[in-house]
Scaffold this motif. Structure first.
Motif, PDB file in Angstrom:
ATOM      1  N   PRO A 107      22.046  30.773 -37.584  1.00 39.11           N
ATOM      2  CA  PRO A 107      22.535  31.800 -38.508  1.00 39.11           C
ATOM      3  C   PRO A 107      21.409  32.494 -39.278  1.00 39.11           C
ATOM      4  O   PRO A 107      21.508  33.682 -39.578  1.00 39.11           O
ATOM      5  CB  PRO A 107      23.461  31.015 -39.451  1.00 39.11           C
ATOM      6  N   ASN A 108      20.318  31.750 -39.595  1.00 41.71           N
ATOM      7  CA  ASN A 108      19.243  32.390 -40.365  1.00 41.71           C
ATOM      8  C   ASN A 108      18.532  33.466 -39.559  1.00 41.71           C
ATOM      9  O   ASN A 108      18.087  34.479 -40.097  1.00 41.71           O
ATOM     10  CB  ASN A 108      18.245  31.336 -40.851  1.00 41.71           C
ATOM     11  N   ILE A 109      18.444  33.266 -38.240  1.00 43.82           N
ATOM     12  CA  ILE A 109      17.838  34.305 -37.383  1.00 43.82           C
ATOM     13  C   ILE A 109      18.732  35.538 -37.357  1.00 43.82           C
ATOM     14  O   ILE A 109      18.263  36.681 -37.456  1.00 43.82           O
ATOM     15  CB  ILE A 109      17.610  33.774 -35.951  1.00 43.82           C
ATOM     16  N   LEU A 110      20.042  35.327 -37.215  1.00 45.42           N
ATOM     17  CA  LEU A 110      20.981  36.454 -37.216  1.00 45.42           C
ATOM     18  C   LEU A 110      20.912  37.217 -38.537  1.00 45.42           C
ATOM     19  O   LEU A 110      20.917  38.449 -38.560  1.00 45.42           O
ATOM     20  CB  LEU A 110      22.400  35.953 -36.963  1.00 45.42           C
ATOM     21  N   SER A 111      20.830  36.480 -39.635  1.00 43.72           N
ATOM     22  CA  SER A 111      20.750  37.133 -40.949  1.00 43.72           C
ATOM     23  C   SER A 111      19.467  37.949 -41.073  1.00 43.72           C
ATOM     24  O   SER A 111      19.471  39.068 -41.593  1.00 43.72           O
ATOM     25  CB  SER A 111      20.811  36.084 -42.061  1.00 43.72           C
ATOM     26  N   ALA A 112      18.359  37.401 -40.571  1.00 41.08           N
ATOM     27  CA  ALA A 112      17.092  38.120 -40.638  1.00 41.08           C
ATOM     28  C   ALA A 112      17.149  39.411 -39.828  1.00 41.08           C
ATOM     29  O   ALA A 112      16.647  40.460 -40.252  1.00 41.08           O
ATOM     30  CB  ALA A 112      15.950  37.226 -40.128  1.00 41.08           C
ATOM     31  N   LEU A 113      17.769  39.358 -38.650  1.00 37.78           N
ATOM     32  CA  LEU A 113      17.881  40.561 -37.811  1.00 37.78           C
ATOM     33  C   LEU A 113      18.772  41.611 -38.473  1.00 37.78           C
ATOM     34  O   LEU A 113      18.466  42.808 -38.451  1.00 37.78           O
ATOM     35  CB  LEU A 113      18.428  40.196 -36.435  1.00 37.78           C
ATOM     36  N   LYS A 114      19.885  41.169 -39.068  1.00 34.96           N
ATOM     37  CA  LYS A 114      20.780  42.134 -39.733  1.00 34.96           C
ATOM     38  C   LYS A 114      20.094  42.795 -40.921  1.00 34.96           C
ATOM     39  O   LYS A 114      20.249  43.993 -41.150  1.00 34.96           O
ATOM     40  CB  LYS A 114      22.071  41.432 -40.153  1.00 34.96           C
ATOM     41  N   ARG A 115      19.324  42.005 -41.666  1.00 32.76           N
ATOM     42  CA  ARG A 115      18.583  42.606 -42.785  1.00 32.76           C
ATOM     43  C   ARG A 115      17.550  43.617 -42.280  1.00 32.76           C
ATOM     44  O   ARG A 115      17.361  44.685 -42.864  1.00 32.76           O
ATOM     45  CB  ARG A 115      17.879  41.509 -43.597  1.00 32.76           C
ATOM     46  N   LEU A 116      16.901  43.265 -41.193  1.00 33.90           N
ATOM     47  CA  LEU A 116      15.869  44.140 -40.633  1.00 33.90           C
ATOM     48  C   LEU A 116      16.449  45.476 -40.170  1.00 33.90           C
ATOM     49  O   LEU A 116      15.850  46.535 -40.374  1.00 33.90           O
ATOM     50  CB  LEU A 116      15.189  43.431 -39.455  1.00 33.90           C
ATOM     51  N   PHE A 117      17.642  45.435 -39.546  1.00 33.81           N
ATOM     52  CA  PHE A 117      18.218  46.652 -38.975  1.00 33.81           C
ATOM     53  C   PHE A 117      19.086  47.425 -39.969  1.00 33.81           C
ATOM     54  O   PHE A 117      19.583  48.502 -39.645  1.00 33.81           O
ATOM     55  CB  PHE A 117      19.064  46.307 -37.748  1.00 33.81           C
ATOM     56  N   ARG A 118      19.258  46.864 -41.173  1.00 30.88           N
ATOM     57  CA  ARG A 118      20.102  47.539 -42.165  1.00 30.88           C
ATOM     58  C   ARG A 118      19.506  48.900 -42.532  1.00 30.88           C
ATOM     59  O   ARG A 118      18.323  49.021 -42.787  1.00 30.88           O
ATOM     60  CB  ARG A 118      20.237  46.672 -43.416  1.00 30.88           C
ATOM     61  N   GLY A 119      20.343  49.902 -42.545  1.00 29.34           N
ATOM     62  CA  GLY A 119      19.897  51.238 -42.951  1.00 29.34           C
ATOM     63  C   GLY A 119      19.155  52.007 -41.872  1.00 29.34           C
ATOM     64  O   GLY A 119      18.582  53.058 -42.142  1.00 29.34           O
ATOM     65  N   LYS A 120      19.154  51.498 -40.640  1.00 28.33           N
ATOM     66  CA  LYS A 120      18.429  52.179 -39.561  1.00 28.33           C
ATOM     67  C   LYS A 120      19.325  53.139 -38.782  1.00 28.33           C
ATOM     68  O   LYS A 120      18.899  53.749 -37.804  1.00 28.33           O
ATOM     69  CB  LYS A 120      17.836  51.143 -38.595  1.00 28.33           C
ATOM     70  N   GLY A 121      20.608  53.247 -39.189  1.00 25.92           N
ATOM     71  CA  GLY A 121      21.495  54.158 -38.470  1.00 25.92           C
ATOM     72  C   GLY A 121      22.186  53.513 -37.287  1.00 25.92           C
ATOM     73  O   GLY A 121      22.604  54.213 -36.363  1.00 25.92           O
ATOM     74  N   TRP A 122      22.308  52.173 -37.285  1.00 26.66           N
ATOM     75  CA  TRP A 122      22.948  51.463 -36.188  1.00 26.66           C
ATOM     76  C   TRP A 122      24.056  50.564 -36.732  1.00 26.66           C
ATOM     77  O   TRP A 122      23.998  50.081 -37.863  1.00 26.66           O
ATOM     78  CB  TRP A 122      21.944  50.584 -35.429  1.00 26.66           C
ATOM     79  N   GLN A 123      25.073  50.332 -35.904  1.00 25.59           N
ATOM     80  CA  GLN A 123      26.088  49.337 -36.223  1.00 25.59           C
ATOM     81  C   GLN A 123      25.636  48.009 -35.630  1.00 25.59           C
ATOM     82  O   GLN A 123      25.321  47.932 -34.444  1.00 25.59           O
ATOM     83  CB  GLN A 123      27.442  49.741 -35.637  1.00 25.59           C
TER      84      GLN A 123
END
Length: 449
Positions: free
Chosen positions: A26-42
């Motif tokens: 889960p921590n890897i998934l959370s890190a990826l979601k934080r990284l891609f936040r605001g980039k214009g992707w779902q």
């Protein structure tokens, strides 16, 4: 487990590219979601391959990033199923596993677009995802335009020959569609070359000495190939081979990577020589890189026939390989990865000349010397020429290029000595405007006697 929270505020989720992140941590998934936040992707997420497959049955996804090591179903197995069931979904592999065989297996079975090592660089992974989505969008546009062209061709055949005005109108539409298709193909080609350049930087991130090495080798190899008057397709294959010629070192340990070849122990040298074979295995799924792969594989052969692995000699070694070997050695001597210490350019040049007829092809050595001397190959040519800089908007039909015309990305657009016509000038100007850049050509002019 899914999560749609990382979408751009105010944007319709249906209009956004959708990314699915798959990992059992889960921590890897959370890190990826934080990284891609605001980039214009779902951004969606799934904890494991089975959960991800279930989600894909109900949700349209443009790109999947999967971890390699997961219980029950590893990344290679998961991405192989994605390839079969959802072939249009771009596939990326996230791995901290250093076993090159596992990575090759994932590439072959899942036909992945790229693999990313842990720990990742945030800027690099965002750039890779963006380029993958842009490339996918271009491919979709290409298919749409191809379908449009096919449909319009069928309509054109069905037209009554007596309706000349209608035929003319449809012909005009067909021409516009074909031009759009060509533009899409050119953009796809440019994106592919850019992806190769990003891929070639993976090795250079391992150590300071390697910074810029592949690009310098590729540029020198291309210049020598042009001096030897090879055709433009082969010149481009040699350039790509230069960018990727050390990609087989991706699995090397730091100690081996940082040891100069001249100081390697026998077992280290044996492992080092195998990087060309590993490069061939890595590039095997990519048909577009077959010619470049063949050039890379034979780079340890010697002109006198005492090289590795097949002991090829003379013209039996591909001309692209003979050029690449010299260019790579010349730069390696100066950055200290080949010799005991770093050599100055003149010292490296002396060793290259000394190896003519043994390690290197004498004709390639002559082209190498001409690159740095500026002396024309045809010494019997009594005419004297100089060059002048001309902006794209001032080019005229009949002008001859004195140097290669390169895009800012380094892509070879036209080779030296190409004679321009009005159609080609129009394409150069269109390329310049579409890219928001200013191109300058070096034109050959006769010097006053």
């Amino acid at each position: 487990m899914t999560d749609n929270s990382t979408t751009t505020p105010g944007a319709s989720a249906a209009l956004l590219p959708t990314i699915l992140c798959v990992d059992d941590e889960p921590n890897i998934l959370s890190a990826l979601k934080r990284l891609f936040r605001g980039k214009g992707w779902q951004v969606l997420s799934a904890e494991g391959g089975q959960a991800a497959l279930a989600l894909l049955q109900t949700q349209s996804v443009d790109l999947v990033i999967s971890d390699m090591r997961m219980p029950e179903m590893d990344g290679a197995q998961f991405l192989a199923q994605v390839r079969v069931r959802w072939p249009d979904t771009v596939r990326l592999l996230l791995t901290g596993h250093s076993d090159i065989d596992a990575i090759i297996d994932a590439i072959n079975r899942g036909e992945i677009y790229r693999y990313i090592t842990k720990p990742w660089d945030d800027n690099d992974i965002v750039l890779i995802v963006r380029q993958a989505l842009e490339r996918q969008a271009l491919e979709h546009e290409k298919k749409r335009l191809e379908a449009l062209t096919t449909r319009q061709n069928e309509e054109l055949k069905a037209l009554n020959t007596s309706l000349e005005a209608k035929v003319e109108a449809r012909t005009t539409e067909l021409r516009i569609a074909n031009e759009s298709l060509q533009d899409a193909n050119e953009r796809l080609k440019s994106s592919f070359v850019t992806s190769i350049k990003v891929f070639s930087t993976l090795m250079e991130m391992r150590g300071g000495n390697l910074a810029g090495h592949s690009r310098r080798v590729a540029d020198l190899a291309r210049r020598m190939a042009t001096k030897l008057k090879l055709d433009s397709k082969l010149v481009q294959d040699i350039f790509v081979a230069g960018l990727l010629h050390e990609i087989g070192k991706v699995g090397f340990a730091d100690e081996l990577l940082n040891t100069p070849v001249a100081m390697m122990k026998p077992e280290q040298l044996d492992a080092y020589r195998k990087h060309t074979v590993q490069a061939e295995q890595l590039l095997l799924p990519l048909a577009e890189l077959r010619a470049a792969s063949d050039i890379i594989t034979a780079q340890f052969e010697r002109f006198d026939g005492s090289g590795f692995p097949a002991r090829l000699g003379g013209p039996n070694i591909p001309i692209g390989t003979r050029i690449l070997s010299l260019a790579s050695d010349y730069d390696n001597m100066q950055i200290g990865t080949l010799t005991h210490s770093r050599l100055k350019p003149e010292e490296a040049k002396t060793l290259i000349v000394r190896g003519s007829g043994q390690r290197y092809d004498p004709e390639v050595v002559s082209a190498f010397l001409e690159v740095f001397s500026g002396v024309p190959r045809q010494a019997a040519d009594k005419e004297s020429f100089s060059e002048m800089r001309v902006k794209a908007c001032n080019l005229k039909a009949g002008m001859m290029l004195a140097r290669d015309l390169l895009a800012p990305s380094g892509l070879l657009m036209l080779s030296a000595e190409h004679v321009l016509d009005q159609r080609m000038i129009g394409k150069i100007i269109t390329f310049e405007k579409s890219g928001g850049m200013e191109l300058t050509a070096y034109i050959r002019v006769a010097s006053a006697s």
